[in-house]
Design an enzyme around this catalytic site. Structure first.
Site, PDB file in Angstrom:
ATOM      1  N   TRP A  55      87.981  43.045 -15.992  1.00 26.54           N
ATOM      2  CA  TRP A  55      87.391  41.723 -15.737  1.00 26.54           C
ATOM      3  C   TRP A  55      87.400  41.452 -14.241  1.00 26.54           C
ATOM      4  CZ3 TRP A  55      86.425  37.657 -19.663  1.00 26.54           C
ATOM      5  CH2 TRP A  55      86.437  38.168 -20.969  1.00 26.54           C
ATOM      6  N   TYR A 101      82.385  37.992 -14.184  1.00 29.07           N
ATOM      7  CA  TYR A 101      82.955  36.731 -14.675  1.00 29.07           C
ATOM      8  C   TYR A 101      83.474  35.894 -13.513  1.00 29.07           C
ATOM      9  CZ  TYR A 101      85.611  33.770 -17.992  1.00 29.07           C
ATOM     10  OH  TYR A 101      86.093  32.727 -18.743  1.00 29.07           O
ATOM     11  N   ARG A 124      82.918  27.756 -13.731  1.00 33.08           N
ATOM     12  CA  ARG A 124      83.046  28.644 -14.886  1.00 33.08           C
ATOM     13  C   ARG A 124      83.731  27.919 -16.038  1.00 33.08           C
ATOM     14  NH1 ARG A 124      86.469  33.754 -13.429  1.00 33.08           N
ATOM     15  NH2 ARG A 124      88.208  32.471 -14.098  1.00 33.08           N
ATOM     16  N   ASP A 125      83.431  28.366 -17.250  1.00 27.98           N
ATOM     17  CA  ASP A 125      84.104  27.859 -18.453  1.00 27.98           C
ATOM     18  C   ASP A 125      83.917  26.342 -18.553  1.00 27.98           C
ATOM     19  OD1 ASP A 125      85.499  28.378 -20.762  1.00 27.98           O
ATOM     20  OD2 ASP A 125      87.478  28.302 -19.835  1.00 27.98           O
ATOM     21  N   SER A 150      90.110  28.891 -18.406  1.00 26.01           N
ATOM     22  CA  SER A 150      89.537  29.954 -17.584  1.00 26.01           C
ATOM     23  C   SER A 150      88.738  29.422 -16.406  1.00 26.01           C
ATOM     24  CB  SER A 150      88.657  30.869 -18.441  1.00 26.01           C
ATOM     25  OG  SER A 150      89.415  31.416 -19.475  1.00 26.01           O
ATOM     26  N   ASP A 177      80.590  33.412 -22.290  1.00 18.08           N
ATOM     27  CA  ASP A 177      80.477  31.982 -22.645  1.00 18.08           C
ATOM     28  C   ASP A 177      79.401  31.196 -21.891  1.00 18.08           C
ATOM     29  OD1 ASP A 177      82.579  32.515 -24.311  1.00 18.08           O
ATOM     30  OD2 ASP A 177      84.026  31.240 -23.289  1.00 18.08           O
ATOM     31  N   HIS A 185      79.593  34.223 -30.422  1.00 20.31           N
ATOM     32  CA  HIS A 185      79.973  34.930 -31.644  1.00 20.31           C
ATOM     33  C   HIS A 185      79.377  34.217 -32.853  1.00 20.31           C
ATOM     34  CE1 HIS A 185      83.104  31.923 -32.688  1.00 20.31           C
ATOM     35  NE2 HIS A 185      83.223  31.818 -31.374  1.00 20.31           N
ATOM     36  N   TRP A 225      79.692  30.552 -33.409  1.00 20.81           N
ATOM     37  CA  TRP A 225      79.174  29.687 -32.337  1.00 20.81           C
ATOM     38  C   TRP A 225      77.641  29.685 -32.430  1.00 20.81           C
ATOM     39  CZ3 TRP A 225      81.185  30.302 -26.567  1.00 20.81           C
ATOM     40  CH2 TRP A 225      80.656  29.267 -25.776  1.00 20.81           C
ATOM     41  N   ASN A 258      87.166  37.267 -28.782  1.00 21.99           N
ATOM     42  CA  ASN A 258      87.346  36.494 -30.010  1.00 21.99           C
ATOM     43  C   ASN A 258      87.944  37.356 -31.122  1.00 21.99           C
ATOM     44  OD1 ASN A 258      86.604  34.467 -32.293  1.00 21.99           O
ATOM     45  ND2 ASN A 258      86.120  33.409 -30.377  1.00 21.99           N
ATOM     46  N   TRP A 271      90.484  29.779 -30.439  1.00 14.25           N
ATOM     47  CA  TRP A 271      90.257  31.031 -29.708  1.00 14.25           C
ATOM     48  C   TRP A 271      91.471  31.485 -28.899  1.00 14.25           C
ATOM     49  CZ3 TRP A 271      91.394  29.659 -24.811  1.00 14.25           C
ATOM     50  CH2 TRP A 271      91.171  28.326 -24.431  1.00 14.25           C
ATOM     51  N   GLU A 305      96.819  40.636 -22.609  1.00 12.59           N
ATOM     52  CA  GLU A 305      96.590  39.662 -21.546  1.00 12.59           C
ATOM     53  C   GLU A 305      96.308  38.310 -22.214  1.00 12.59           C
ATOM     54  OE1 GLU A 305      93.677  41.101 -18.732  1.00 12.59           O
ATOM     55  OE2 GLU A 305      94.908  42.840 -18.208  1.00 12.59           O
ATOM     56  N   ASP A 351      95.272  34.496 -23.338  1.00 11.17           N
ATOM     57  CA  ASP A 351      94.035  33.696 -23.343  1.00 11.17           C
ATOM     58  C   ASP A 351      94.186  32.387 -22.578  1.00 11.17           C
ATOM     59  OD1 ASP A 351      92.546  35.450 -24.995  1.00 11.17           O
ATOM     60  OD2 ASP A 351      93.505  34.631 -26.784  1.00 11.17           O
TER      61      ASP A 351
END
Ligand SMILES: *[C@@H]1O[C@H](CO)[C@@H](O)[C@H](O)[C@H]1NC(C)=O
Length: 460
Positions: free
Chosen positions: A150, A185, A190-191, A197, A237, A282, A285, A321, A381, A413, A415
């Protein structure tokens, strides 16, 4: 642009960097390199090409004669793009070579996936902490399963350069071409519909220009290694938020910038031959029937605006996810959605893309999907309790639409943090189905990793 005072300040810091030692797999020399030129014990600084020397485990085959050139400073990275052929020589950089033409085949075919040294180190350290010898050896085996790297901040980009150099060297020494998997990313704001995030750039503070510079730096690294294939997931996302979350003010404000930035990423990464999959959320969503058409319209529009490049292969689903690719039976939380798993979602979405002229293919994250029916709501999530590692990455997917099952999220790692005092706290990470206490997003979560290992399905 940063002020010249900034560069002056940086230059005065250089001796401090040079004095340190690079860690295992770290960079230890190369044209323009201003960091440490010696390595921690047990590793040897090895010249991979004029631009990269790296601390490789063991003792040297070739000892380094470190090339340090401070002259072009920080900006040298982005100046490689469009550089003339004057630097090419038998030992010179390969960056002036054009990338190979796009292949219509599955991008993974004929390539071996390069294992992230960073993740391999995280896993090795984690396995050492496990006292049960059987569980520890299962844990250690995870280091051999490929995940994605990432690039969630500009500071990570030099790691990409290091990996590409290692992958290129490995490809040459083994005769097996290497493929590096990355996630783009770093969008400004972001997010936009969650907090865990949050990124380093904001739209209000030069975010789009900063993002373009981030992409330029990645492009500059990739074009030095046309022998290494790169596959990228584009901005998890982001586009999905534009389909369903424009009622969130931060997402509505971000729409124009997200589209401009994603377009910049797609068009510029295509120029250096990166195979790309835009993130498509996903099944729970965009897989809801009411969301499918708007999603298909947005994705095809973005693909068209990016010139319909053949390097834009399609879409990535279930990134980070927990959904099954093919559920044995619908999880009760999916009730009301006929697309209750990823294969139903993909089978519903792909024809809509085809109708718009795009024969898109998919990749699906199954890294943490080994155990099903463990969530209280489909939208949960964060560090879902009881999750296990899932189906191993494979191009044997059983679906004409799916190029590869992948592990995008490096399992172990975190979330997001469950600490409610943290600035990046998202209450989703304190729900009853979230494992707690959880550290900050992206950092190692040992207890969670151990559950992923013991609950792995198929077993490790
Ligand atoms: C929670 O976050 C706050 C603010 O960042 C910090 O001061 C505190 O030490 C954290 N608590 C734990 C248990 O990590």
């Amino acid at each position: 642009m940063k002020s010249t005072a900034f560069f002056a300040a940086l230059v005065t810091l250089l001796p401090a960097y040079v004095a340190g030692q690079a860690s295992e797999w770290g960079q230890c020399g190369g044209i323009g390199w201003t960091g440490p030129t010696t390595c921690v014990s047990g590793t040897t600084c090895t010249v991979l090409n004029p631009y990269y020397s790296q601390c490789l485990p063991g003792s040297a085959v070739t000892t380094t004669s470190v090339i340090t050139s401070h002259s072009s400073s920080v900006s040298s990275v982005s100046s490689h793009s469009g550089s003339s052929t004057s630097t090419s020589s038998p030992t010179g950089p390969t960056g002036t070579n054009p990338p190979p033409p796009p292949s219509a085949n599955n991008p993974w075919t004929g390539f071996q996936i390069f294992l992230s040294p960073y993740y391999a180190n995280e896993v090795a350290a984690a396995a050492k902490q496990i006292t049960d010898p059987t569980l520890s050896s299962k844990a250690a085996s995870v280091a051999n399963i490929p995940t994605f790297t990432w690039l969630d901040s500009v500071a990570k980009i030099p790691d990409l350069g290091t990996y590409l150099a290692s992958a290129s060297a490995l490809g040459k020494s083994t005769g097996t071409k290497q493929l590096v998997q990355i996630v783009i990313y770093d969008l400004p704001d972001r997010d936009c519909a969650a907090k865990a995030s949050n990124g380093e750039f904001s739209i209000a503070n030069n975010g789009q220009a900063n993002y373009e510079n981030y992409i330029d730096q990645i492009v500059a690294q990739i074009q030095q290694f046309p022998d290494v294939r790169v596959v990228a997931v584009i901005e998890p996302d982001s586009l999905a938020n534009l389909v369903t979350n424009l009622n969130v003010q931060k997402c509505a404000n971000a729409k124009t910038t997200y589209l401009a930035c994603v377009n910049y990423a797609l068009t510029n990464l295509a120029k250096v031959g990166v195979y790309m999959y835009m993130d498509a959320g996903h099944a729970g969503w965009l897989g809801w029937p009411a969301n499918l058409s708007p999603a298909a319209q947005l994705f095809t529009q973005v693909w068209q605006n990016a010139g319909k490049s053949p390097f834009i292969k399609g879409l990535a689903t279930n990134v980070a996810n927990y959904n099954a690719l093919q559920a044995a039976s619908p999880d009760p939380i999916t009730q009301g959605n006929p697309n209750y798993d990823e294969i139903h979602y993909i089978n519903a979405l792909a024809p809509l893309l085809q109708q718009a002229g795009w024969d898109a293919t998919f990749i699906v994250d199954q890294g943490r999907s080994g155990v099903q029916n463990i969530r209280q709501q489909w939208g949960d999530w964060c560090n879902i309790k009881g999750a296990g590692f899932g189906t191993r990455p494979t191009t044997n997917t059983g679906s004409q639409f799916i190029d590869s099952i992948v592990w995008v999220k490096p399992g172990g790692e975190c979330d997001g943090t469950s600490n409610s005092s943290s600035p990046r706290y998202d209450s989703t990470c304190s729900l009853p189905d979230a494992a707690q206490p959880a550290p900050e997003a992206g950092t190692w979560f040992q207890a969670y990793f151990q559950t992923l290992v013991s609950a792995a399905n198929p077993p490790l």
